[in-house]
Design a protein around this motif. Structure first.
Motif, short mmCIF file in Angstrom:
data_model
loop_
_atom_site.label_atom_id
_atom_site.label_comp_id
_atom_site.label_asym_id
_atom_site.label_seq_id
_atom_site.Cartn_x
_atom_site.Cartn_y
_atom_site.Cartn_z
N LEU A 1 6.32 11.52 38.22
CA LEU A 1 6.38 10.25 38.61
C LEU A 1 5.24 9.54 38.64
CD1 LEU A 1 9.31 10.06 41.12
CD2 LEU A 1 9.66 9.66 38.81
N ASP A 2 4.97 8.24 38.22
CA ASP A 2 3.74 7.49 38.42
C ASP A 2 3.76 7.02 40.04
OD1 ASP A 2 5.22 5.07 38.64
OD2 ASP A 2 5.21 4.68 36.86
N GLU A 3 2.50 6.64 40.40
CA GLU A 3 2.28 6.34 41.70
C GLU A 3 3.43 5.47 42.23
OE1 GLU A 3 -1.67 5.45 42.46
OE2 GLU A 3 -2.53 7.25 42.19
N THR A 4 3.59 4.29 41.53
CA THR A 4 4.63 3.32 42.04
C THR A 4 6.03 3.63 42.16
OG1 THR A 4 3.12 1.47 40.75
CG2 THR A 4 5.53 0.78 41.28
N LYS A 5 6.53 4.61 41.16
CA LYS A 5 7.70 5.18 41.28
C LYS A 5 7.81 6.17 42.35
CE LYS A 5 11.72 4.89 38.96
NZ LYS A 5 11.96 5.23 37.73
N GLN A 6 6.80 6.91 42.87
CA GLN A 6 6.74 7.77 43.78
C GLN A 6 6.92 7.10 45.15
OE1 GLN A 6 3.31 10.35 43.97
NE2 GLN A 6 3.66 11.27 42.21
N GLN B 1 10.46 5.03 49.63
CA GLN B 1 11.34 4.00 50.42
C GLN B 1 12.60 4.02 50.13
OE1 GLN B 1 9.52 0.35 48.79
NE2 GLN B 1 7.46 0.92 49.18
N LYS B 2 13.25 4.33 48.82
CA LYS B 2 14.62 4.54 49.00
C LYS B 2 15.23 5.72 49.47
CE LYS B 2 18.30 3.56 46.13
NZ LYS B 2 19.16 2.43 46.33
N SER B 3 14.61 6.73 49.49
CA SER B 3 15.19 7.88 50.26
C SER B 3 14.91 8.02 51.74
CB SER B 3 14.69 9.10 49.37
OG SER B 3 13.45 9.21 49.69
N GLN B 4 14.32 7.13 52.37
CA GLN B 4 13.81 7.08 53.66
C GLN B 4 14.80 7.37 54.71
OE1 GLN B 4 11.28 4.03 54.98
NE2 GLN B 4 10.49 5.19 56.82
N TYR B 5 15.97 6.63 54.37
CA TYR B 5 17.11 6.86 55.19
C TYR B 5 17.98 7.95 55.24
CZ TYR B 5 21.58 5.68 57.50
OH TYR B 5 22.92 5.82 58.35
N GLN B 6 18.09 8.38 53.92
CA GLN B 6 18.81 9.72 53.77
C GLN B 6 18.05 11.00 54.24
OE1 GLN B 6 18.63 7.24 51.55
NE2 GLN B 6 20.94 6.46 51.47
N LYS C 1 15.42 10.86 56.48
CA LYS C 1 14.74 10.63 57.72
C LYS C 1 13.58 11.32 57.83
CE LYS C 1 19.27 10.02 59.70
NZ LYS C 1 20.49 10.44 60.66
N ASP C 2 13.29 12.13 58.89
CA ASP C 2 12.10 12.93 59.04
C ASP C 2 12.15 14.38 58.75
OD1 ASP C 2 10.80 10.49 59.80
OD2 ASP C 2 11.40 10.92 61.99
N ASP C 3 13.21 14.93 58.37
CA ASP C 3 13.61 16.12 57.97
C ASP C 3 12.78 16.53 56.80
OD1 ASP C 3 15.13 16.16 60.22
OD2 ASP C 3 16.94 15.84 58.95
N TYR C 4 12.62 15.66 55.83
CA TYR C 4 12.17 15.99 54.72
C TYR C 4 10.99 15.29 54.01
CZ TYR C 4 16.14 19.12 53.80
OH TYR C 4 17.25 20.14 53.92
N THR C 5 9.79 15.58 53.25
CA THR C 5 8.98 14.50 52.53
C THR C 5 9.83 13.97 51.41
OG1 THR C 5 8.19 16.15 51.20
CG2 THR C 5 7.14 15.87 53.64
N ALA C 6 9.42 13.06 50.89
CA ALA C 6 9.89 12.59 49.60
C ALA C 6 9.85 13.56 48.50
CB ALA C 6 9.05 10.93 49.06
N GLU C 7 8.87 14.12 48.49
CA GLU C 7 8.97 15.29 47.42
C GLU C 7 9.91 16.22 47.70
OE1 GLU C 7 5.28 17.85 45.10
OE2 GLU C 7 4.48 16.63 46.97
N GLU C 8 9.78 16.72 48.84
CA GLU C 8 10.90 17.90 49.23
C GLU C 8 12.46 17.44 48.80
OE1 GLU C 8 8.43 20.21 52.90
OE2 GLU C 8 9.88 18.41 53.02
#
Length: 237
Positions: free
Chosen positions: A27-32, A37-42, A44-51
């Motif tokens: 993904l480009d930086e903007t989409k990353q 932001q989109k996945s933050q709630y689901q 939480k702090d258990d996974y990084t956005a990449e994971e």
């Protein structure tokens, strides 16, 4: 009463989705940043956005459709057939082919689309991906301005709720309690990402998607009090 609906007027369907690209780093930086932001709630702090990225196929903004399977009833006298076919591969092409099917064979006011949890997932996902791909919505998916009773969609999950909006019943659980042959005998939804991107086995995904479509039709028959389909009544086209 669903028992009064002509079975030949219903197109049963299921879709399979994956992340739009294989890796978060693709993904480009903007989409990353947007995915984070989109996945933050689901996550939480258990996974990084990449994971968490292997689950991106759940959202139409970050995923794509790799298979749409459809099934429909055909009657000849006392003979009942259920015909199943699939659109798969390039997303834009499969969406156009699916739209052509709707416009050609399922465009009458009496025609209905049916899926499991489809009002929440399948129908809006298909519509969103069509718009993203620059495809004009077919009449059966264009809900703008429609009143609730004008929406030509049936959802077996909604039927099973009987007005109870607190619970969710999976397709696998519902087939089990209703005595319908389980479609989950090879892979399940959580494995589609791996099978598609790592094993490149689209045929397994198509088979899985078609089994889910058949299961939806079987559930609908049980809810009507009709006899379940037998293997010799099901035809893969």
């Amino acid at each position: 009463m669903i028992s009064k609906i002509n079975l030949e007027n219903i197109l049963f369907l299921d879709i399979e989705t994956v992340p739009e690209v294989q890796h978060f780093s693709d993904l480009d930086e903007t989409k990353q940043a947007l995915w984070e932001q989109k996945s933050q709630y689901q996550r939480k702090d258990d996974y990084t956005a990449e994971e968490f990225y292997d689950r991106a196929g759940i959202w139409a903004e970050f995923g794509k459709i790799v298979c749409i399977s459809v099934g429909y009833f055909a009657f000849k006298g006392d003979m009942r057939n259920f015909r199943v076919t699939s659109f798969f591969g390039d997303e834009a092409k499969l969406l156009k082919d699916f739209k052509n099917l709707l416009n050609t064979h399922f465009n009458h006011p009496n025609h209905l689309l049916c899926g499991h949890n489809a009002k929440e997932f399948d129908f809006p996902y298909i519509a969103r991906r069509m718009i993203i791909n620059g495809i004009e919505l077919p009449h059966k998916l264009n809900l703008f301005g429609k009143k609730p009773w004008e929406v030509p969609h049936i959802d077996t999950l909604e039927l099973w709720k009987f007005g109870d909006f607190k619970s969710y019943t999976s397709l696998k659980l519902l087939t089990n309690v209703l005595g319908v042959p389980s479609p989950k005998d090879d892979i399940d939804g959580s494995e589609v990402y791996r099978v598609y991107y790592e094993e490149n086995e689209i045929d397994r995904i198509v088979i899985y998607c078609e089994k889910d479509t058949i299961a939806v039709a079987q559930i609908f028959l049980r809810l009507r009090g009709d006899e379940l389909l037998t293997d010799d009544e099901i035809f893969h086209i």
